[in-house]
Structures are given as C-alpha cells and as structure tokens.
Enzyme design. Structure first.
Site, mmCIF file in Angstrom:
data_model
loop_
_atom_site.group_PDB
_atom_site.id
_atom_site.type_symbol
_atom_site.label_atom_id
_atom_site.label_comp_id
_atom_site.label_asym_id
_atom_site.label_seq_id
_atom_site.Cartn_x
_atom_site.Cartn_y
_atom_site.Cartn_z
ATOM 1 C CG HIS A 101 -2.184 0.773 1.053
ATOM 2 N ND1 HIS A 101 -2.249 1.957 0.357
ATOM 3 C CD2 HIS A 101 -3.447 0.532 1.491
ATOM 4 C CE1 HIS A 101 -3.490 2.415 0.377
ATOM 5 N NE2 HIS A 101 -4.239 1.570 1.059
ATOM 6 C CG ASP A 118 -11.530 -5.822 -21.440
ATOM 7 O OD1 ASP A 118 -11.117 -7.003 -21.412
ATOM 8 O OD2 ASP A 118 -12.207 -5.363 -22.374
#
Length: 459
Positions: free
Chosen positions: A166, A379
């Site tokens: 993170h 995608d």
C-alpha cells in the site's frame, strides 16, 4: 439488507512463483516516497480479486500467458514496482529501482465459475488459495511490491488476484496500473495514461511545520480497560444494502440532515450498530476512521498519471454511551462534521515532523468507500470482470477491523452496496439485529406516512 455467506471450497494447483522483470532496461535509481505514502498506517499489503468469465473468442488464449507478457511490457513504464523499498535516514522510505521484478504465479482450479452461485460476493472463499502468500514475500522492506496470481477455471474463465504494498499506491493508483495492464494485454504498445512519479509534490517543502489542523485520526486513545478487539476470534461476513435500505435510514433523520451523502448515512449506521454489538464499557471512546481521496482538493492539481497515495484520513470520535443512547442523527452529525477537516497538505506536514505516526488503533474501526474507483472496468481482453472487489473485510488501514463499501448487484438484479466486515464471533448476531432494527424503524415511518396521506388529502 441481507447477510450473505460463501461456503464453496476448491483446490488450486500452482506453478512455481516467478519474478517478472521489465521487458527492457530501466533506470537504476533511488526514488523517495511522498510524506503521504510514507505513513506507518499504510505499511501493509492490500488485496483485490477480479473474476472473469470465459470468452469464446479467447478460447485459444491462456490468460496467464497474456497477462505475464503484458506485465513485463508495462513494467518498463512502471519500473518502480519492479524495485524494493528501502529505509533511509529518520525512517524515510524510498524505492530502490533495482529491476528485480514482481512476483507472478500461474495456477489452475478444479471449479466452474457457476459453482460460486448466481452472485459473487465477499467474503471470497479460499482466499489463501486465490492469492498464495509466497514465503518471505510479504514484508514491507526488501520484498516484492506486487504479487499477482492468475488462476484458470474449468469453464474457461479465470481469477486475477493481486497483492499490493500500500505504500506505493492507493486504490486509484492501483486501478490506473491495472487499466494500463489491460490495455497492453489487449495489444497497446503503452498505457494510455503514462505514469507520473513526482512524489515530492506531496512532501513538506521548507523544513518548517505548518500543521494547523487537529488530526484525531492519529491521536492516542488510552486503553484503560483492556478493550482491544480480539483479532484472533473474528468472523468474516458481509451485508447488502439496497437503495430502499438507504431510504429507510434517511427517514430517521431530521430535515437539516437530509442533505447527507449515502456514505455518511451508511457510515453512521454501521458505526452505531457495531458499537452496540460490541458492548464496550459506556465510557470507552470509539473512533471511526476513513480515507478521503484528496485529488480534487489540491490546487494546483496533481499531474495526470500520478499514482501515489493521495489519501487524507479523518476520524469521528464518540463515547459508547453517547453513540448508543443518543438518536441515530447524533452519529450522523459527527460523521458529517469531519468532512471540513480534510487537508492533505496538513497531513503531509504532520507526517514529515512526527514520523513514525500510526492511526488511532485502540477500539478504532476503519471504513473505506470503493464504490467508484473503477476496478470493475479493468479488461484484459475477456471483457469486464464479473467480480472486482476486495476479498473480505479486516484488511487495510485499521488492521483487522476495516470494512469497505463495494458496488454490487444481487441475483434479483437489485443494485446497491455490499459491505464485508470482520467482527468478534459473539457480536455478529447482535450487529445484524441492530441494523435490522434501524431499517425496520425507517420502514415503519414510511408506512405511517403513507397511511396518513389519504386523510391529509381531504384537508
């Protein structure tokens, strides 16, 4: 509102983990992180899971091979991800752009996507299989900054799971990286949004502290009664809130609070009901902490392509007695009030002059809104994911007790928000009961209002 579970189990067969390095030579340099990146509370690993259905046009393509090749190409642009974190003077973190690579695992699972049910939802089953924790890989310093596992399913679909240090990026930065990975996987020679480092833009500039805001999110709450949440006895579940549920909560509010956002009303509800369920001492202080995406608050704005953390954290604080006994509107007013406290430059100054500084942890509860980050648009050539969310609650800013708001559509076609949550085993039923009570009260108010309409219309 409904609680949901996922009892499915399955077996995953993994190939040996490998390190994917940039496809071309990249600069060898040290890149300091920003003061916002370099928070003690962000020194953790975050996880995301994306699930894709099979596509007949891609039946001859191995998604693991496609993504592996695209990853090497993308790392030429995002080469800091192929490096390792180092600690400099005074604990300041920086990236050694060593080109050592990110971890990648190809795997297969003996399961069909349809076996997950009509609607995929957290807590995701067998997470330890979906994202194998390579021994020795999950440290903050001198460890890979990304771990990706691609699991092919028997039906032709696949599961993409990723673990991110993170410190390197927030959810928005990760989505930028994954969107670029998808573009390259679909044939692009470079991501449409080129990455920008420039972490110095969120560093304290002149060596003098300028912090003028009170930062309750980093305050020290004294543990006077040993009331730390027992993280070794947590149950993972999730709740689904429809638009009807949110409307029921709004009906409990006075007119001057009707302008609240969905995030605010739902956060007040969860904070209050969770506190009642935990049954802490009436005098205990119960903080709730959440991150705010501060990108739109900066003037001048950050350059397009900046993929570091741009999070300012805020906190609302109340005693158990007030939170549980005062009306629901009390919790909401506290949540709404802290919105004006957000100032990311102030946070940067605070981090620079008081490092290390951790989030308030004792009895704290974290919440993070991921409903609009765009993970569901990634995608790789197989279309948009069927599922694109964190796998469960409990991971992130307040470790063990952070929840998330995620976009969700159930098997009835209803859109809403799903919230994975981790709770001590003895408090789950009480938590659900308290939320049901609030929703029922709101629905009763609606029924009374509808019942009174004919009489009012005669006046």
């Amino acid at each position: 509102m409904a609680g949901i579970t996922t009892p499915l189990t399955f077996t995953v067969r993994r190939r040996a983990p490998e390190l994917i390095v940039p496809a071309k030579p990249t600069p060898r340099e040290l890149k300091p992180l920003s003061d916002i990146d370099d928070q003690e509370g962000l020194r953790l690993q975050s996880q995301e899971v994306l699930v894709y259905r099979g596509d007949p046009k891609m039946r001859n393509k191995n998604p693991a091979s496609v993504i592996r090749e695209a990853l090497a190409k993308l790392l030429v642009f995002y080469y800091p991800f192929a490096g390792r974190l180092k600690e400099g003077p005074a604990g300041k973190l920086m990236v050694d752009c060593s080109g050592e690579g990110v971890l990648f695992i190809e795997a297969e699972a003996d399961v069909m996507l349809d076996q997950f049910g009509d609607a995929l939802r957290p807590p995701f089953p067998c997470m330890e299989e979906l994202l194998y924790n390579v021994p020795g890989s999950d440290g903050i310093l001198d460890s890979p900054l990304l771990l990706i596992q691609v699991i092919r399913l028997r039906c032709g679909g696949f599961i993409f799971a990723i673990r991110l240090n993170h410190i390197m990026s927030d959810a928005t930065g990760l989505v930028q990286f994954l969107s670029g990975l998808g573009e390259v996987a679909r044939g692009a020679t470079s991501p449409s949004t080129l990455p920008v480092w420039q972490r110095e833009l969120l560093c304290s500039s002149d060596g003098q502290p300028k912090t003028i805001f009170t930062h309750r999110e980093y305050g020290q709450v004294v543990d006077t009664k040993g009331a730390i949440i027992p993280l070794d006895d947590m149950v993972h579940t999730s709740l689904f809130f429809t638009a009807t549920d949110i409307s029921a909560l709004r009906r409990l509010l006075p007119k001057h609070l009707q302008s609240c956002s969905t995030f605010q009303v739902l956060t007040a509800c969860i904070w209050r009901c969770r506190t009642i369920a935990l049954q802490p001492d009436p005098e205990e202080v119960m903080p709730i902490i959440w991150p705010v995406n501060a990108r739109k608050m900066l003037n001048p704005p950050l350059p397009i392509g900046y993929y570091g953390n741009v999070l300012a954290f805020v906190a609302a604080i109340s005693t158990t007695r007030d939170l549980c006994n005062k009306p629901f509107a009390y919790a909401l007013e506290l949540v709404m009030k802290v919105k004006s406290d957000v100032n990311i430059k102030s946070v940067s100054d605070l981090m620079s002059f008081k490092r290390p500084l951790e989030f308030t942890a004792i009895r704290a509860f974290g919440i993070s809104d991921l409903t609009r980050v765009g993970l569901d648009e990634v995608d790789f050539g197989w279309g948009k994911p069927t599922y694109a969310r964190v796998p469960k609650g409990g991971i992130s800013i307040v470790r063990g007790v952070t929840s998330f708001y995620l976009p969700y559509r159930n098997n009835k076609g209803e859109s809403g928000i799903v919230m994975p949550i981790a709770l001590p085993s003895g408090s789950v039923d009480r938590f659900v009961k308290e939320i049901d009570n609030l929703l029922a009260q709101g629905n009763i108010d609606e029924a009374l209002a509808e019942h009174s309409l004919p009489a009012l219309s005669k006046l």
